[in-house]
Design a protein around this motif. Sequence first.
Motif, mmCIF file in Angstrom:
data_model
loop_
_atom_site.group_PDB
_atom_site.id
_atom_site.type_symbol
_atom_site.label_atom_id
_atom_site.label_comp_id
_atom_site.label_asym_id
_atom_site.label_seq_id
_atom_site.Cartn_x
_atom_site.Cartn_y
_atom_site.Cartn_z
ATOM 1 N N ASN A 29 -3.662 0.484 -7.753
ATOM 2 C CA ASN A 29 -2.632 -0.548 -7.689
ATOM 3 C C ASN A 29 -2.727 -1.323 -6.390
ATOM 4 O OD1 ASN A 29 -0.812 0.028 -10.108
ATOM 5 N ND2 ASN A 29 -1.055 2.036 -9.179
ATOM 6 N N ILE A 30 -2.689 -2.630 -6.510
ATOM 7 C CA ILE A 30 -2.707 -3.510 -5.348
ATOM 8 C C ILE A 30 -1.363 -4.228 -5.332
ATOM 9 C CG2 ILE A 30 -3.868 -5.429 -4.208
ATOM 10 C CD1 ILE A 30 -6.340 -4.559 -6.070
ATOM 11 N N ALA A 31 -0.576 -3.966 -4.290
ATOM 12 C CA ALA A 31 0.739 -4.592 -4.154
ATOM 13 C C ALA A 31 0.601 -5.832 -3.270
ATOM 14 C CB ALA A 31 1.741 -3.615 -3.552
ATOM 15 N N TYR A 32 1.180 -6.920 -3.748
ATOM 16 C CA TYR A 32 1.154 -8.193 -3.028
ATOM 17 C C TYR A 32 2.566 -8.578 -2.606
ATOM 18 C CZ TYR A 32 -3.612 -9.185 -4.599
ATOM 19 O OH TYR A 32 -4.969 -9.135 -4.819
ATOM 20 N N TRP A 33 2.686 -9.118 -1.390
ATOM 21 C CA TRP A 33 3.953 -9.713 -0.988
ATOM 22 C C TRP A 33 4.168 -10.933 -1.868
ATOM 23 C CZ3 TRP A 33 6.857 -6.692 1.658
ATOM 24 C CH2 TRP A 33 6.330 -5.853 2.629
ATOM 25 N N CYS A 34 5.358 -11.048 -2.434
ATOM 26 C CA CYS A 34 5.681 -12.150 -3.336
ATOM 27 C C CYS A 34 7.078 -12.679 -3.021
ATOM 28 C CB CYS A 34 5.683 -11.685 -4.797
ATOM 29 S SG CYS A 34 4.094 -11.121 -5.421
ATOM 30 N N ASP A 35 7.331 -13.877 -3.470
ATOM 31 C CA ASP A 35 8.665 -14.468 -3.470
ATOM 32 C C ASP A 35 8.954 -14.921 -4.888
ATOM 33 O OD1 ASP A 35 9.475 -14.438 -0.688
ATOM 34 O OD2 ASP A 35 7.949 -15.974 -0.328
ATOM 35 N N LEU A 36 10.224 -15.008 -5.229
ATOM 36 C CA LEU A 36 10.593 -15.633 -6.489
ATOM 37 C C LEU A 36 10.418 -17.134 -6.321
ATOM 38 C CD1 LEU A 36 13.850 -13.642 -7.277
ATOM 39 C CD2 LEU A 36 11.619 -13.369 -8.373
ATOM 40 N N ALA A 37 9.885 -17.795 -7.350
ATOM 41 C CA ALA A 37 9.746 -19.247 -7.294
ATOM 42 C C ALA A 37 11.137 -19.870 -7.211
ATOM 43 C CB ALA A 37 8.994 -19.744 -8.525
ATOM 44 N N GLU A 38 11.204 -21.071 -6.674
ATOM 45 C CA GLU A 38 12.488 -21.743 -6.482
ATOM 46 C C GLU A 38 13.278 -21.786 -7.791
ATOM 47 O OE1 GLU A 38 14.209 -26.024 -4.972
ATOM 48 O OE2 GLU A 38 12.233 -25.398 -4.308
ATOM 49 N N GLN A 44 -0.100 -12.652 0.358
ATOM 50 C CA GLN A 44 -1.197 -11.750 0.720
ATOM 51 C C GLN A 44 -0.935 -10.322 0.245
ATOM 52 O OE1 GLN A 44 0.859 -13.119 2.985
ATOM 53 N NE2 GLN A 44 1.524 -11.541 4.389
ATOM 54 N N MET A 45 -2.020 -9.548 0.229
ATOM 55 C CA MET A 45 -1.926 -8.141 -0.144
ATOM 56 C C MET A 45 -1.082 -7.397 0.885
ATOM 57 S SD MET A 45 -4.892 -5.272 -0.599
ATOM 58 C CE MET A 45 -4.871 -4.724 1.095
ATOM 59 N N ALA A 46 -0.233 -6.486 0.387
ATOM 60 C CA ALA A 46 0.601 -5.670 1.266
ATOM 61 C C ALA A 46 0.000 -4.282 1.437
ATOM 62 C CB ALA A 46 2.014 -5.563 0.694
ATOM 63 N N CYS A 47 -0.354 -3.647 0.325
ATOM 64 C CA CYS A 47 -0.911 -2.297 0.374
ATOM 65 C C CYS A 47 -1.561 -1.973 -0.961
ATOM 66 C CB CYS A 47 0.173 -1.260 0.689
ATOM 67 S SG CYS A 47 1.443 -1.092 -0.579
ATOM 68 N N LEU A 92 5.435 4.970 -1.592
ATOM 69 C CA LEU A 92 5.786 3.565 -1.392
ATOM 70 C C LEU A 92 7.161 3.453 -0.731
ATOM 71 C CD1 LEU A 92 5.104 0.555 -1.848
ATOM 72 C CD2 LEU A 92 6.402 0.745 -3.978
ATOM 73 N N LYS A 93 8.090 4.299 -1.143
ATOM 74 C CA LYS A 93 9.422 4.311 -0.527
ATOM 75 C C LYS A 93 9.296 4.572 0.972
ATOM 76 C CE LYS A 93 12.303 7.445 -2.132
ATOM 77 N NZ LYS A 93 13.430 8.333 -2.520
ATOM 78 N N ASP A 115 7.997 1.458 10.096
ATOM 79 C CA ASP A 115 7.848 0.308 10.987
ATOM 80 C C ASP A 115 6.717 -0.574 10.450
ATOM 81 O OD1 ASP A 115 7.353 -1.471 13.053
ATOM 82 O OD2 ASP A 115 6.885 0.065 14.526
ATOM 83 N N PRO A 116 7.000 -1.841 10.169
ATOM 84 C CA PRO A 116 5.956 -2.719 9.616
ATOM 85 C C PRO A 116 4.681 -2.784 10.448
ATOM 86 C CG PRO A 116 8.090 -3.783 9.450
ATOM 87 C CD PRO A 116 8.289 -2.524 10.262
ATOM 88 N N SER A 117 4.786 -2.614 11.759
ATOM 89 C CA SER A 117 3.590 -2.702 12.605
ATOM 90 C C SER A 117 2.693 -1.472 12.483
ATOM 91 C CB SER A 117 3.992 -2.913 14.068
ATOM 92 O OG SER A 117 4.651 -1.769 14.563
ATOM 93 N N SER A 118 3.206 -0.398 11.885
ATOM 94 C CA SER A 118 2.394 0.816 11.770
ATOM 95 C C SER A 118 2.087 1.197 10.318
ATOM 96 C CB SER A 118 3.108 1.982 12.469
ATOM 97 O OG SER A 118 4.316 2.286 11.795
ATOM 98 N N ARG A 119 2.350 0.300 9.376
ATOM 99 C CA ARG A 119 2.101 0.604 7.968
ATOM 100 C C ARG A 119 0.600 0.590 7.673
ATOM 101 N NH1 ARG A 119 6.583 -3.541 5.612
ATOM 102 N NH2 ARG A 119 8.378 -2.152 5.772
ATOM 103 N N PRO A 120 0.083 1.647 7.036
ATOM 104 C CA PRO A 120 -1.319 1.625 6.636
ATOM 105 C C PRO A 120 -1.514 0.700 5.433
ATOM 106 C CG PRO A 120 -0.265 3.592 5.797
ATOM 107 C CD PRO A 120 0.754 2.886 6.658
ATOM 108 N N VAL A 121 -2.719 0.215 5.241
ATOM 109 C CA VAL A 121 -3.009 -0.621 4.071
ATOM 110 C C VAL A 121 -3.085 0.254 2.822
ATOM 111 C CG1 VAL A 121 -4.710 -2.137 2.994
ATOM 112 C CG2 VAL A 121 -4.139 -2.409 5.403
ATOM 113 N N SER A 122 -3.665 1.425 2.946
ATOM 114 C CA SER A 122 -3.805 2.315 1.792
ATOM 115 C C SER A 122 -2.817 3.467 1.873
ATOM 116 C CB SER A 122 -5.220 2.874 1.708
ATOM 117 O OG SER A 122 -5.304 3.810 0.649
#
Length: 156
Positions: free
Chosen positions: A91-100, A65-68, A135-136, A142-149
């Motif tokens: 810029n749209i940043a997405y949460w990603c994982d490296l593929a196996e 999903q989109m992160a910010c 971004l830094k 705190d992840p619970s208070s991060r704005p989307v933009s």
Amino acid sequence: MRGPRVGVKALVVRDRQVLMNRYTDADGHVVLALPGGGQEHGEDQVAALIRECREEIGATVEVHQMACLFEILTERRYRDGAPIPLFHQVNIAYWCDLAEGEEPGLGTDPDAGQDGTEWLPLDRLDDHDVRPVELKRWLQSDPSSRPVSLGVCAPA
């Protein structure tokens, strides 16, 4: 008049570290930024992010999903003082994982000046020149208070 360019960025976090592209200038100064780049006309964002990551980090990512999102607006001048056309990218940043089985390195078509990748500990981001700075700060909050933009950020 041209509209803004759309960029997609990969936020890969593993073991409390974030994956960044590394850029080293002629003076040896290192700047770090998220992997990713411009979405091409007719390309969906997931496909664009997978392509950009193969090109830049040489690894396949799984996009979640989109992160910010954040904008970059830059105005520069050529050495003779003439203005360079405004660069505007959303810029749209997405949460990603490296593929196996995938590990990052230098991809097949890295950005100009990119000389590798680095895993940066989230609690040591202040020790590095991470761009954009907003971004830094977002990653350290705190992840619970991060704005989307993150709004308009300083150029990367």
